[in-house]
Design a protein around this motif. Structure first.
Motif, PDB file in Angstrom:
ATOM      1  N   PHE A  64      -4.763   4.819   7.669  1.00 22.20           N
ATOM      2  CA  PHE A  64      -4.945   5.447   6.356  1.00 22.20           C
ATOM      3  C   PHE A  64      -4.989   6.963   6.489  1.00 22.20           C
ATOM      4  CE2 PHE A  64      -7.448   7.030   2.779  1.00 22.20           C
ATOM      5  CZ  PHE A  64      -6.738   6.471   1.720  1.00 22.20           C
ATOM      6  N   ASP A  65      -5.632   7.463   7.548  1.00 31.39           N
ATOM      7  CA  ASP A  65      -5.664   8.915   7.768  1.00 31.39           C
ATOM      8  C   ASP A  65      -4.252   9.464   7.957  1.00 31.39           C
ATOM      9  OD1 ASP A  65      -8.379   8.920   7.518  1.00 31.39           O
ATOM     10  OD2 ASP A  65      -8.803   9.139   9.669  1.00 31.39           O
ATOM     11  N   GLN A  66      -3.433   8.713   8.685  1.00 28.18           N
ATOM     12  CA  GLN A  66      -2.039   9.124   8.882  1.00 28.18           C
ATOM     13  C   GLN A  66      -1.286   9.133   7.549  1.00 28.18           C
ATOM     14  OE1 GLN A  66       0.117   7.000  11.999  1.00 28.18           O
ATOM     15  NE2 GLN A  66       2.009   7.112  10.815  1.00 28.18           N
ATOM     16  N   PHE A  67      -1.499   8.089   6.758  1.00 29.21           N
ATOM     17  CA  PHE A  67      -0.850   8.001   5.447  1.00 29.21           C
ATOM     18  C   PHE A  67      -1.300   9.153   4.544  1.00 29.21           C
ATOM     19  CE2 PHE A  67      -1.201   6.431   1.033  1.00 29.21           C
ATOM     20  CZ  PHE A  67       0.140   6.174   0.763  1.00 29.21           C
ATOM     21  N   ARG A  68      -2.587   9.437   4.490  1.00 29.76           N
ATOM     22  CA  ARG A  68      -3.098  10.492   3.633  1.00 29.76           C
ATOM     23  C   ARG A  68      -2.563  11.858   4.064  1.00 29.76           C
ATOM     24  NH1 ARG A  68      -9.379  10.589   2.888  1.00 29.76           N
ATOM     25  NH2 ARG A  68      -9.272  10.751   5.157  1.00 29.76           N
ATOM     26  N   ALA A  69      -2.531  12.103   5.387  1.00 25.54           N
ATOM     27  CA  ALA A  69      -2.015  13.389   5.864  1.00 25.54           C
ATOM     28  C   ALA A  69      -0.559  13.563   5.459  1.00 25.54           C
ATOM     29  CB  ALA A  69      -2.164  13.467   7.388  1.00 25.54           C
ATOM     30  N   ARG A 113      -8.686  10.585  -5.714  1.00 26.75           N
ATOM     31  CA  ARG A 113      -8.705   9.384  -6.553  1.00 26.75           C
ATOM     32  C   ARG A 113      -7.297   8.883  -6.822  1.00 26.75           C
ATOM     33  NH1 ARG A 113     -11.663   8.933 -12.484  1.00 26.75           N
ATOM     34  NH2 ARG A 113     -11.082   6.752 -12.901  1.00 26.75           N
ATOM     35  N   THR A 114      -6.375   9.809  -7.074  1.00 28.57           N
ATOM     36  CA  THR A 114      -4.985   9.424  -7.346  1.00 28.57           C
ATOM     37  C   THR A 114      -4.324   8.877  -6.087  1.00 28.57           C
ATOM     38  OG1 THR A 114      -4.881  11.197  -8.982  1.00 28.57           O
ATOM     39  CG2 THR A 114      -2.786  10.244  -8.286  1.00 28.57           C
ATOM     40  N   LEU A 115      -4.654   9.492  -4.934  1.00 25.46           N
ATOM     41  CA  LEU A 115      -4.084   9.028  -3.675  1.00 25.46           C
ATOM     42  C   LEU A 115      -4.537   7.592  -3.385  1.00 25.46           C
ATOM     43  CD1 LEU A 115      -3.679  11.031  -0.433  1.00 25.46           C
ATOM     44  CD2 LEU A 115      -4.711   8.773  -0.314  1.00 25.46           C
ATOM     45  N   ASN A 116      -5.834   7.336  -3.633  1.00 28.03           N
ATOM     46  CA  ASN A 116      -6.345   5.973  -3.413  1.00 28.03           C
ATOM     47  C   ASN A 116      -5.670   4.984  -4.355  1.00 28.03           C
ATOM     48  OD1 ASN A 116      -8.103   6.722  -1.357  1.00 28.03           O
ATOM     49  ND2 ASN A 116      -9.786   7.163  -2.767  1.00 28.03           N
ATOM     50  N   ASN A 117      -5.404   5.416  -5.574  1.00 28.75           N
ATOM     51  CA  ASN A 117      -4.715   4.571  -6.542  1.00 28.75           C
ATOM     52  C   ASN A 117      -3.295   4.272  -6.077  1.00 28.75           C
ATOM     53  OD1 ASN A 117      -4.602   3.085  -8.882  1.00 28.75           O
ATOM     54  ND2 ASN A 117      -4.054   4.813 -10.183  1.00 28.75           N
ATOM     55  N   LEU A 118      -2.633   5.294  -5.551  1.00 32.16           N
ATOM     56  CA  LEU A 118      -1.275   5.139  -5.026  1.00 32.16           C
ATOM     57  C   LEU A 118      -1.263   4.140  -3.873  1.00 32.16           C
ATOM     58  CD1 LEU A 118       1.715   6.141  -4.767  1.00 32.16           C
ATOM     59  CD2 LEU A 118       0.842   7.888  -3.184  1.00 32.16           C
ATOM     60  N   GLY A 159       3.307  -5.004  -1.319  1.00 32.85           N
ATOM     61  CA  GLY A 159       4.050  -5.088  -0.067  1.00 32.85           C
ATOM     62  C   GLY A 159       4.708  -3.798   0.374  1.00 32.85           C
ATOM     63  N   GLY A 160       4.086  -2.655   0.052  1.00 31.30           N
ATOM     64  CA  GLY A 160       4.613  -1.363   0.490  1.00 31.30           C
ATOM     65  C   GLY A 160       5.611  -0.731  -0.458  1.00 31.30           C
ATOM     66  N   ARG A 161       5.799  -1.317  -1.631  1.00 33.28           N
ATOM     67  CA  ARG A 161       6.722  -0.760  -2.625  1.00 33.28           C
ATOM     68  C   ARG A 161       5.941  -0.429  -3.895  1.00 33.28           C
ATOM     69  NH1 ARG A 161      11.695   0.048  -0.343  1.00 33.28           N
ATOM     70  NH2 ARG A 161      12.697  -0.264  -2.374  1.00 33.28           N
ATOM     71  N   LEU A 162       6.346   0.621  -4.591  1.00 32.96           N
ATOM     72  CA  LEU A 162       5.745   0.933  -5.884  1.00 32.96           C
ATOM     73  C   LEU A 162       6.408   0.084  -6.963  1.00 32.96           C
ATOM     74  CD1 LEU A 162       5.282   4.810  -5.712  1.00 32.96           C
ATOM     75  CD2 LEU A 162       3.479   3.089  -5.876  1.00 32.96           C
ATOM     76  N   SER A 163       5.606  -0.611  -7.724  1.00 34.48           N
ATOM     77  CA  SER A 163       6.134  -1.499  -8.753  1.00 34.48           C
ATOM     78  C   SER A 163       6.739  -0.710  -9.903  1.00 34.48           C
ATOM     79  CB  SER A 163       5.019  -2.398  -9.287  1.00 34.48           C
ATOM     80  OG  SER A 163       4.041  -1.607  -9.961  1.00 34.48           O
ATOM     81  N   LYS A 164       7.543  -1.408 -10.684  1.00 38.27           N
ATOM     82  CA  LYS A 164       8.165  -0.785 -11.866  1.00 38.27           C
ATOM     83  C   LYS A 164       7.092  -0.265 -12.818  1.00 38.27           C
ATOM     84  CE  LYS A 164      11.358  -1.764 -15.661  1.00 38.27           C
ATOM     85  NZ  LYS A 164      12.163  -2.792 -16.354  1.00 38.27           N
ATOM     86  N   SER A 216      10.861   7.289  -2.344  1.00 39.72           N
ATOM     87  CA  SER A 216      11.446   6.755  -1.114  1.00 39.72           C
ATOM     88  C   SER A 216      10.657   7.213   0.109  1.00 39.72           C
ATOM     89  CB  SER A 216      12.901   7.209  -0.993  1.00 39.72           C
ATOM     90  OG  SER A 216      13.469   6.731   0.204  1.00 39.72           O
ATOM     91  N   LYS A 217      10.284   8.504   0.133  1.00 37.96           N
ATOM     92  CA  LYS A 217       9.526   9.030   1.270  1.00 37.96           C
ATOM     93  C   LYS A 217       8.121   8.421   1.357  1.00 37.96           C
ATOM     94  CE  LYS A 217      11.937  13.471   1.662  1.00 37.96           C
ATOM     95  NZ  LYS A 217      11.819  14.944   1.517  1.00 37.96           N
ATOM     96  N   ILE A 218       7.512   8.229   0.187  1.00 35.91           N
ATOM     97  CA  ILE A 218       6.166   7.640   0.164  1.00 35.91           C
ATOM     98  C   ILE A 218       6.208   6.220   0.708  1.00 35.91           C
ATOM     99  CG2 ILE A 218       4.383   6.737  -1.404  1.00 35.91           C
ATOM    100  CD1 ILE A 218       4.864   9.297  -3.116  1.00 35.91           C
ATOM    101  N   GLU A 219       7.201   5.444   0.295  1.00 35.74           N
ATOM    102  CA  GLU A 219       7.304   4.065   0.762  1.00 35.74           C
ATOM    103  C   GLU A 219       7.612   4.016   2.254  1.00 35.74           C
ATOM    104  OE1 GLU A 219       8.704   2.017  -3.479  1.00 35.74           O
ATOM    105  OE2 GLU A 219      10.191   2.380  -1.888  1.00 35.74           O
ATOM    106  N   GLU A 220       8.431   4.960   2.736  1.00 35.69           N
ATOM    107  CA  GLU A 220       8.701   5.036   4.174  1.00 35.69           C
ATOM    108  C   GLU A 220       7.441   5.416   4.941  1.00 35.69           C
ATOM    109  OE1 GLU A 220      11.890   7.744   4.825  1.00 35.69           O
ATOM    110  OE2 GLU A 220      13.377   6.524   3.747  1.00 35.69           O
ATOM    111  N   LEU A 221       6.666   6.350   4.377  1.00 27.80           N
ATOM    112  CA  LEU A 221       5.416   6.775   5.014  1.00 27.80           C
ATOM    113  C   LEU A 221       4.433   5.600   5.114  1.00 27.80           C
ATOM    114  CD1 LEU A 221       3.552   8.984   6.119  1.00 27.80           C
ATOM    115  CD2 LEU A 221       2.905   9.515   3.752  1.00 27.80           C
ATOM    116  N   TYR A 222       4.332   4.831   4.050  1.00 25.49           N
ATOM    117  CA  TYR A 222       3.438   3.665   4.066  1.00 25.49           C
ATOM    118  C   TYR A 222       3.884   2.683   5.153  1.00 25.49           C
ATOM    119  CZ  TYR A 222       0.739  -0.384   2.538  1.00 25.49           C
ATOM    120  OH  TYR A 222      -0.113  -1.451   2.504  1.00 25.49           O
ATOM    121  N   SER A 223       5.175   2.440   5.219  1.00 27.16           N
ATOM    122  CA  SER A 223       5.706   1.500   6.203  1.00 27.16           C
ATOM    123  C   SER A 223       5.444   1.981   7.628  1.00 27.16           C
ATOM    124  CB  SER A 223       7.202   1.304   5.984  1.00 27.16           C
ATOM    125  OG  SER A 223       7.737   0.437   6.956  1.00 27.16           O
ATOM    126  N   SER A 224       5.643   3.272   7.870  1.00 35.49           N
ATOM    127  CA  SER A 224       5.434   3.800   9.223  1.00 35.49           C
ATOM    128  C   SER A 224       3.955   3.850   9.595  1.00 35.49           C
ATOM    129  CB  SER A 224       6.050   5.197   9.348  1.00 35.49           C
ATOM    130  OG  SER A 224       5.377   6.115   8.492  1.00 35.49           O
TER     131      SER A 224
END
Length: 513
Positions: free
Chosen positions: A447-452, A463-468, A476-481, A497-505
């Motif tokens: 999570f620290d890696q994701f937040r950074a 708060r918004t980051l936690n919501n994201l 499953g690592g994708r933002l819903s419609k 796209s970058k956010i979803e890649e960051l979550y996956s990594s």
């Protein structure tokens, strides 16, 4: 008066034998003296074959193991092959004449088993037999440490035995040595936990410990079927974090009850003054339908005193997890309070483990969370004794829909076989060390890696980051419609796209951790 030690049977107290055999040891004594006691989990009998057979809670011995069909014969057999069942022994000693026990000792004053029987009689009943002190012979342990766990022992010069019982006559559960417990103890989980913790940076460990405390507190309430407000969960979590700091006494138990209950308007604090049970009520008559009946109010002061003495004795003697199981499950069977017993019962596990230094400094294992994950097994362990105790409790319903116990049941809460409870708690502790502790640490690292990564890309409030993160984790690592059309409509396709890649990594296959 002669007593019938019975012959071959197929069924004993509604329990089928693997084959026709003659009850021996505790089973024979229960039958011959018609003892009103919970039947031991494991019983013995003498069969006709020349090999030992085990199954369904029975061990069928060969004819050469057969004891004499006498009080001494079956008592000696029990001590030699079955270990101690203090509830059976106390009721037996209450049923026989003191002179019968004294005669056994006079006939074999230096006998290994007669000296143990003599000591146990005086220890359990608090009565001194009309016998001179034993001659100088080699002392023998009261508890056979080949069969059961015991304390270090204090010598009794009168009987020439070492009293290595782990408790007092007011509370003394016993645990049998089993292959499962030998394996757990051999794994040295205390050092394994320290090895896991030693690899975690201090700041990350502090956050891990805080999360595990909160997780344990919440789980303990969920086990009770409660959904309290967050402040009560946090308050109980803080109490767990302080477990083991002070020795156990009645004032500490009352302090814990106040924290658990919170609102005192509808619950009488302190030891119960009325009966208690766990179970349901008949919908029409409101008559109790108990699964477990608690100790009588008149026995509570003595039982709680025994619990406290057991805890103090166990501090330097019994294996910490075994001591924690015996104390905590003993407490919940006694059920000394109107409410809060379940959570305090699980707190006592933390108390013993922390007091004995089993936990790494600053870390409390989320035992309640592990229990919640195997809740059916937990209930089965509780019932392993409750189901054998319940038929022995004579009771009547009260006008308030409670129970009033009519017979003397105190000894059934003082003395019980805590082996299944110790095996269960050890399995829970191992899970917290092997899974919960490293999983939570890894999650926080990820999570620290994701937040950074997010903070280097977008200026976003916590708060918004936690919501994201929550949306990504749920999908499953994708933002819903829905998320993209509402809360995160301001994100560009490239940012998504970058956010979803960051979550996956960051999380990879660990997104469900």
């Amino acid at each position: 008066m002669a007593h019938d030690f019975s012959g071959p049977v197929n069924v004993f107290h509604e329990r089928r034998l693997p084959e026709t055999a003659t009850p021996a040891g505790h089973a024979a004594l229960i039958h011959a003296y018609d003892l009103p006691v919970p039947v031991p989990r494991n019983l013995s009998a003498i069969g006709t074959r020349h090999r030992i057979i085990e199954g369904d809670g029975w061990r069928i011995y060969t004819p050469r193991h057969a004891p004499e069909a006498t009080l001494e014969g079956h008592l000696t057999f029990a001590l030699k092959y079955e270990g101690l069942d203090l509830a059976v022994l106390k009721r037996l000693f209450m049923a026989v004449k003191a002179s019968e026990i004294a005669d056994l000792v006079r006939l074999k004053p230096t006998g290994v088993y007669t000296r143990r029987i003599w000591f146990l009689y005086e220890w359990l009943l608090g009565k001194k037999l009309n016998l001179p002190d034993a001659d100088r012979v080699t002392s023998v342990d009261v508890v056979d440490t080949e069969l059961q766990f015991a304390g270090t022992g204090e010598s009794s010069a009168r009987h020439r035995v070492r009293n290595n019982l782990p408790g007092t006559p007011e509370f003394c559960p016993l645990v049998f040595k089993t292959a499962a417990l030998d394996e757990f103890i051999g794994q040295d989980l205390k050092e394994r936990a320290r090895a896991v913790v030693s690899e975690v940076p201090k700041d990350l460990l502090a956050r891990t410990a805080a999360f595990l405390l909160l997780k344990d507190s919440k789980s303990s309430y969920v086990i009770e079927g409660e959904r309290p407000p967050q402040d009560r969960i946090q308050r109980w979590g803080r109490a767990i974090g302080e477990a083991g700091r002070v020795p156990l006494d009645e004032a500490e138990l009352l302090r814990l009850q106040r924290i658990v209950i919170g609102d005192e308007r509808f619950v009488k604090l302190g030891l119960r003054s009325e009966g208690g049970f766990v179970g349901e009520h008949d919908r029409e008559t409101r008559r109790p339908i108990p699964d477990h009946i608690s100790a009588r109010p008149k026995d509570l002061a003595s039982l709680v005193k025994g619990l406290i003495a057991f805890d103090h004795t166990a501090e330097n003697e019994l294996d910490p997890v075994i001591a924690a199981a015996a104390l905590a499950f003993g407490f919940v069977y006694i059920h000394p309070f109107e409410d809060g017993n379940g959570r305090i019962h699980r707190y006592l596990m933390h108390h013993v483990l922390a007091r004995r230094g089993f936990n790494p400094p600053g870390v409390h294992f989320p035992v309640s969370a592990a229990i919640l994950d195997r809740i059916d097994e937990y209930r089965s362990v509780l019932e392993s004794y409750s189901s054998r105790l319940l038929p022995l409790v004579q009771w009547e319903p009260t006008e308030q829909g409670n129970v009033n116990v009519l017979n003397d049941t105190g000894d059934f809460y003082r003395f019980f076989d805590a082996t299944p409870h110790a095996e269960f708690l050890y399995a829970c502790v191992r899970k917290t060390i092997d899974e919960d502790l490293p999983n939570e640490t890894n999650f926080l690292k990820n999570f620290d890696q994701f937040r950074a990564g997010i903070e280097s890309m977008i200026d976003m409030p916590e708060r918004t980051l936690n919501n994201l993160f929550g949306f990504l984790r749920q999908n499953g690592g994708r933002l819903s419609k829905r998320a993209l059309e509402n809360e995160f409509a301001e994100l560009t396709p490239d940012e998504v796209s970058k956010i979803e890649e960051l979550y996956s990594s960051s999380f990879g296959d660990a997104e469900s951790a």
